[in-house]
Design a protein around this motif. Structure first.
Motif, PDB file in Angstrom:
ATOM      1  N   ARG A   1       0.842  -1.204   0.000  1.00 11.22           N
ATOM      2  CA  ARG A   1       0.000   0.000   0.000  1.00 11.22           C
ATOM      3  C   ARG A   1       0.881   1.259   0.000  1.00 11.22           C
ATOM      4  N   ARG A   2       1.945   1.225   0.797  1.00 13.40           N
ATOM      5  CA  ARG A   2       2.837   2.387   0.847  1.00 13.40           C
ATOM      6  C   ARG A   2       3.548   2.571  -0.502  1.00 13.40           C
ATOM      7  N   ALA A   3       3.999   1.437  -1.083  1.00 10.66           N
ATOM      8  CA  ALA A   3       4.707   1.524  -2.367  1.00 10.66           C
ATOM      9  C   ALA A   3       3.791   2.092  -3.453  1.00 10.66           C
ATOM     10  N   LEU A   4       2.524   1.699  -3.413  1.00  9.68           N
ATOM     11  CA  LEU A   4       1.584   2.157  -4.440  1.00  9.68           C
ATOM     12  C   LEU A   4       1.345   3.659  -4.363  1.00  9.68           C
ATOM     13  N   ALA A   5       1.542   4.221  -3.185  1.00 10.55           N
ATOM     14  CA  ALA A   5       1.315   5.664  -3.024  1.00 10.55           C
ATOM     15  C   ALA A   5       2.512   6.484  -3.522  1.00 10.55           C
ATOM     16  N   ASP A   6       3.618   5.817  -3.872  1.00 12.61           N
ATOM     17  CA  ASP A   6       4.834   6.519  -4.304  1.00 12.61           C
ATOM     18  C   ASP A   6       4.831   6.595  -5.834  1.00 12.61           C
TER      19      ASP A   6
ATOM     20  N   GLU B   1       5.294  -5.006 -10.893  1.00  6.25           N
ATOM     21  CA  GLU B   1       5.442  -3.751 -11.640  1.00  6.25           C
ATOM     22  C   GLU B   1       4.871  -2.563 -10.859  1.00  6.25           C
ATOM     23  N   ARG B   2       3.887  -2.834 -10.021  1.00 13.90           N
ATOM     24  CA  ARG B   2       3.252  -1.731  -9.292  1.00 13.90           C
ATOM     25  C   ARG B   2       3.834  -1.512  -7.890  1.00 13.90           C
TER      26      ARG B   2
ATOM     27  N   GLN C   1       6.601   8.336  -7.943  1.00 12.85           N
ATOM     28  CA  GLN C   1       7.924   8.306  -8.590  1.00 12.85           C
ATOM     29  C   GLN C   1       8.408   6.861  -8.742  1.00 12.85           C
ATOM     30  N   LEU C   2       8.223   6.084  -7.670  1.00 17.11           N
ATOM     31  CA  LEU C   2       8.611   4.670  -7.694  1.00 17.11           C
ATOM     32  C   LEU C   2       7.858   3.942  -8.801  1.00 17.11           C
ATOM     33  N   ARG C   3       6.565   4.205  -8.906  1.00 15.23           N
ATOM     34  CA  ARG C   3       5.755   3.504  -9.916  1.00 15.23           C
ATOM     35  C   ARG C   3       6.197   3.885 -11.322  1.00 15.23           C
ATOM     36  N   ARG C   4       6.552   5.164 -11.500  1.00 13.38           N
ATOM     37  CA  ARG C   4       7.035   5.591 -12.831  1.00 13.38           C
ATOM     38  C   ARG C   4       8.346   4.881 -13.162  1.00 13.38           C
TER      39      ARG C   4
ATOM     40  N   PRO D   1      18.301  -3.914  -2.215  1.00 17.36           N
ATOM     41  CA  PRO D   1      17.996  -4.233  -3.618  1.00 17.36           C
ATOM     42  C   PRO D   1      16.498  -4.488  -3.777  1.00 17.36           C
ATOM     43  N   SER D   2      15.962  -4.185  -4.986  1.00 15.03           N
ATOM     44  CA  SER D   2      14.527  -4.418  -5.194  1.00 15.03           C
ATOM     45  C   SER D   2      14.270  -5.263  -6.431  1.00 15.03           C
ATOM     46  N   HIS D   3      15.345  -5.814  -7.020  1.00 21.50           N
ATOM     47  CA  HIS D   3      15.202  -6.615  -8.244  1.00 21.50           C
ATOM     48  C   HIS D   3      16.426  -7.504  -8.307  1.00 21.50           C
ATOM     49  N   PHE D   4      16.302  -8.730  -8.872  1.00 17.38           N
ATOM     50  CA  PHE D   4      17.464  -9.628  -8.971  1.00 17.38           C
ATOM     51  C   PHE D   4      18.570  -9.010  -9.805  1.00 17.38           C
ATOM     52  N   LEU D   5      18.146  -8.547 -10.956  1.00 19.70           N
ATOM     53  CA  LEU D   5      19.116  -8.178 -11.973  1.00 19.70           C
ATOM     54  C   LEU D   5      19.424  -6.689 -11.956  1.00 19.70           C
ATOM     55  N   VAL D   6      18.439  -5.916 -11.620  1.00 18.89           N
ATOM     56  CA  VAL D   6      18.581  -4.459 -11.590  1.00 18.89           C
ATOM     57  C   VAL D   6      18.255  -4.017 -10.165  1.00 18.89           C
ATOM     58  N   PRO D   7      19.186  -4.253  -9.228  1.00 20.38           N
ATOM     59  CA  PRO D   7      18.848  -4.028  -7.818  1.00 20.38           C
ATOM     60  C   PRO D   7      18.430  -2.591  -7.510  1.00 20.38           C
ATOM     61  N   ALA D   8      18.858  -1.632  -8.382  1.00 29.93           N
ATOM     62  CA  ALA D   8      18.492  -0.231  -8.141  1.00 29.93           C
ATOM     63  C   ALA D   8      17.403   0.216  -9.115  1.00 29.93           C
ATOM     64  N   ILE D   9      16.556  -0.707  -9.527  1.00 29.28           N
ATOM     65  CA  ILE D   9      15.510  -0.400 -10.523  1.00 29.28           C
ATOM     66  C   ILE D   9      14.573   0.699 -10.012  1.00 29.28           C
ATOM     67  N   HIS D  10      14.488   0.848  -8.688  1.00 33.68           N
ATOM     68  CA  HIS D  10      13.586   1.846  -8.112  1.00 33.68           C
ATOM     69  C   HIS D  10      14.207   3.249  -8.099  1.00 33.68           C
ATOM     70  N   ARG D  11      15.449   3.376  -8.556  1.00 30.93           N
ATOM     71  CA  ARG D  11      16.123   4.681  -8.588  1.00 30.93           C
ATOM     72  C   ARG D  11      16.197   5.206 -10.016  1.00 30.93           C
ATOM     73  N   ASN D  12      16.006   6.516 -10.191  1.00 25.51           N
ATOM     74  CA  ASN D  12      16.242   7.088 -11.507  1.00 25.51           C
ATOM     75  C   ASN D  12      17.602   7.788 -11.498  1.00 25.51           C
ATOM     76  N   ARG D  13      18.023   8.289 -12.665  1.00 28.38           N
ATOM     77  CA  ARG D  13      19.402   8.777 -12.790  1.00 28.38           C
ATOM     78  C   ARG D  13      19.673  10.011 -11.917  1.00 28.38           C
ATOM     79  N   ALA D  14      18.630  10.847 -11.706  1.00 26.96           N
ATOM     80  CA  ALA D  14      18.835  12.033 -10.857  1.00 26.96           C
ATOM     81  C   ALA D  14      19.116  11.600  -9.414  1.00 26.96           C
TER      82      ALA D  14
END
Ligand code: SF4
Length: 493
Positions: A32-37, A344-345, A39-42, A167-180
């Motif tokens: 529920r908390r993740a769904l409210a974020d 994904e969500r 930026q994370l969802r994008r 980490p939040s993904h096996f292969l892309v552990p920083a998938i929840h981060r964008n470049r900024a």
């Protein structure tokens, strides 16, 4: 030489201590908390959509993809059936080529072994190749408690480590981060970074490269995981894309490899199948840029000492479960994460485990017990996309249903008063068992149209409000199927 802390074929062991995978929050609360974020969802939506499309194209290139999947499934099933034999062969071959094998029953034992080995070298630091099993056992924290710094060298793992994140993904552990966000982390945490660093990906990669190079060149101990261990020759293999793995595996004098016991495969011939399945399923590449293989030690070439730590940590318990054991076939490609509408969500953190996504929802309960992870098997719509994507054909939807059933069975005694769900299901079963009762229920259901607005029902009275709090439902149609069938004259034809 071999140290015997646990042995294959011993009584199934449950993981203890730091091997415990779950956080304290159940999935629905964290989700529920993740769904409210937003930026994370994008971030997640963009990343998973891109990987999904690339993977589909890479897989479509192979006309025999389905046969390869079946071969991968069969090899893994055979490897699990004779796991004890393959592990003993692996041990003998590693030792014959100058390596040392250690057996660890659980996370605590594995951490003790690795800590002792690093201390024996006199080093207070080690460089690491990305490894899920070392995350599972909490190795970095255990080493830190002993005054040893573990440097993650995979770019995404470095971002996670510098960001004091998980980490939040096996292969892309920083998938929840964008470049900024990554630029901010580098500017804050890297003492030697150029203050004019931009968020251009090549600039970020170059900053990481310069930062890591100094660490690589002074490292005396390397720590790695394993993608595949070939029993017939005692050869270990790591596949990666950045070259950091090759540096960790070859530069330090001592190499310590930590391996979950399910990673063993019988032969080199089997490896050929997985080297086709894994890269296309994970990074959508035809082959990995770096595939490192090593067998014991070779004087004058690479590490002078090699230790292999074989970790059980709940795997023999999972193996003893005839239905659940197929979860041990997983080659950690992450394809199931990228196609999962739930992952994904919510992203990986909501799963509270180092193994997120569909396979995490079955692997975590199997490794640590269904009770500790009771909400995870329910974190799925059972759409089946994970099964279709899995390169070794793990039937994740069936495993999820099986674990839900186990959870219900384990609590049956507690529910002397039937739950609302049990009463609802019994009533549905009674109604559906008789055509007249079913037709009457359909007619009654049409009264739900009075609650709809614009073709959707957005609020229902309790207990159905539990559904509409999080989602809406389509309004019932004006006519039932039976009415339409009758009125269209099909009944007579
Ligand atoms: S379950 Fe299958 S698709 Fe998911 S990570 Fe494991 S091998 Fe890949």
């Amino acid at each position: 030489m071999t140290t015997y802390l646990g042995m294959p074929g011993a009584a199934p062991t449950a993981p203890r201590g730091v091997g415990h995978l779950r956080g304290s929050e159940p999935f629905p609360v964290a989700a529920r908390r993740a769904l409210a974020d937003s930026q994370l969802r994008r971030n997640l939506g963009n990343a998973t959509a891109t990987i999904r499309a690339k993977r589909a194209a890479a897989v479509a290139e192979l006309p025999d993809w389905e046969q390869l999947r079946e071969a991968g499934r069969a090899i893994k099933a055979e490897a699990m059936r004779h796991l004890d034999t393959h592990l003993l062969r692996l041990e003998a071959e590693v030792q014959a080529r100058g390596g040392t094998v250690h057996w660890a029953r659980d996370a605590a034992e594995a951490n003790q072994i690795v800590t002792r080995l690093v201390q024996a070298t006199g080093s207070t630091s080690a460089v690491k190749v990305k490894s899920m099993v070392t995350d599972e056992i909490g190795l970095n924290d255990a080493l830190a408690a002993a005054g040893i710094t573990a440097y993650e060298t995979d770019l995404a793992e470095l971002i996670v480590q510098l960001g004091h994140d998980r980490p939040s993904h096996f292969l892309v552990p920083a998938i929840h981060r964008n470049r900024a966000e990554i630029r901010e982390i580098f500017l804050r945490e890297m003492a030697d970074v150029d203050p004019a660093l931009t968020d251009n990906p090549p600039a970020l990669a170059e900053a990481a490269r310069l930062h890591l190079r100094k660490i690589f060149l002074s490292a005396r101990v390397g720590i790695s995981g394993v993608n595949f261990a070939i029993a017939e020759t005692g050869t270990l293999s790591v596949v990666e894309s950045e070259g950091n793995g090759r540096m960790c595996l070859t530069l330090p004098q001592t190499l310590i490899t930590v391996m979950g016991i399910e990673k063993v495969i019988p032969s080199w011939r089997d490896l050929g199948v997985f080297l086709q399945l894994l890269p296309r399923s994970s990074t959508a590449e035809r082959m990995n840029p770096y595939t490192s293989m090593w067998t014991g030690v070779t004087p004058g070439d690479g590490p002078e000492a090699f230790h292999l730590v074989l970790v059980d940590n709940g795997r023999t318990a999972a193996l003893a479960d005839q239905t659940g054991r197929q979860a041990l076939h997983c080659i950690r490609c992450s394809a199931c994460l990228n196609v999962c509408p739930v992952y994904e969500r919510t992203g990986g953190h909501a799963y509270g485990s180092v193994y997120p996504g569909p396979i995490g929802a079955v692997l975590s309960p199997l490794l640590t017990g269904v009770e500790d992870n009771a909400s995870l098997p329910y974190a799925s719509s059972l759409c089946g996309a994970c099964y279709d994507a899995c390169p070794v054909k793990i039937d994740i939807p069936s495993l999820l249903v099986y674990l839900r059933a186990r959870h219900v069975e384990e609590h049956r005694e507690e529910h002397r008063v039937p739950s609302t769900e049990a009463v609802t299901m019994a009533a549905a079963s009674w109604v559906m068992a008789d055509p007249r009762r079913y037709a009457a229920a359909q007619r009654a259901g049409r009264s739900g149209r009075a609650l709809s607005r614009g073709g959707r029902i957005r609020a229902l009275p309790p207990p159905l409000s539990a559904w509409t709090r999080a989602r809406d439902a389509p309004a019932p149609p004006v006519r039932t199927f039976r009415q339409w069938w009758r009125e269209s004259g099909r009944e007579r034809s």
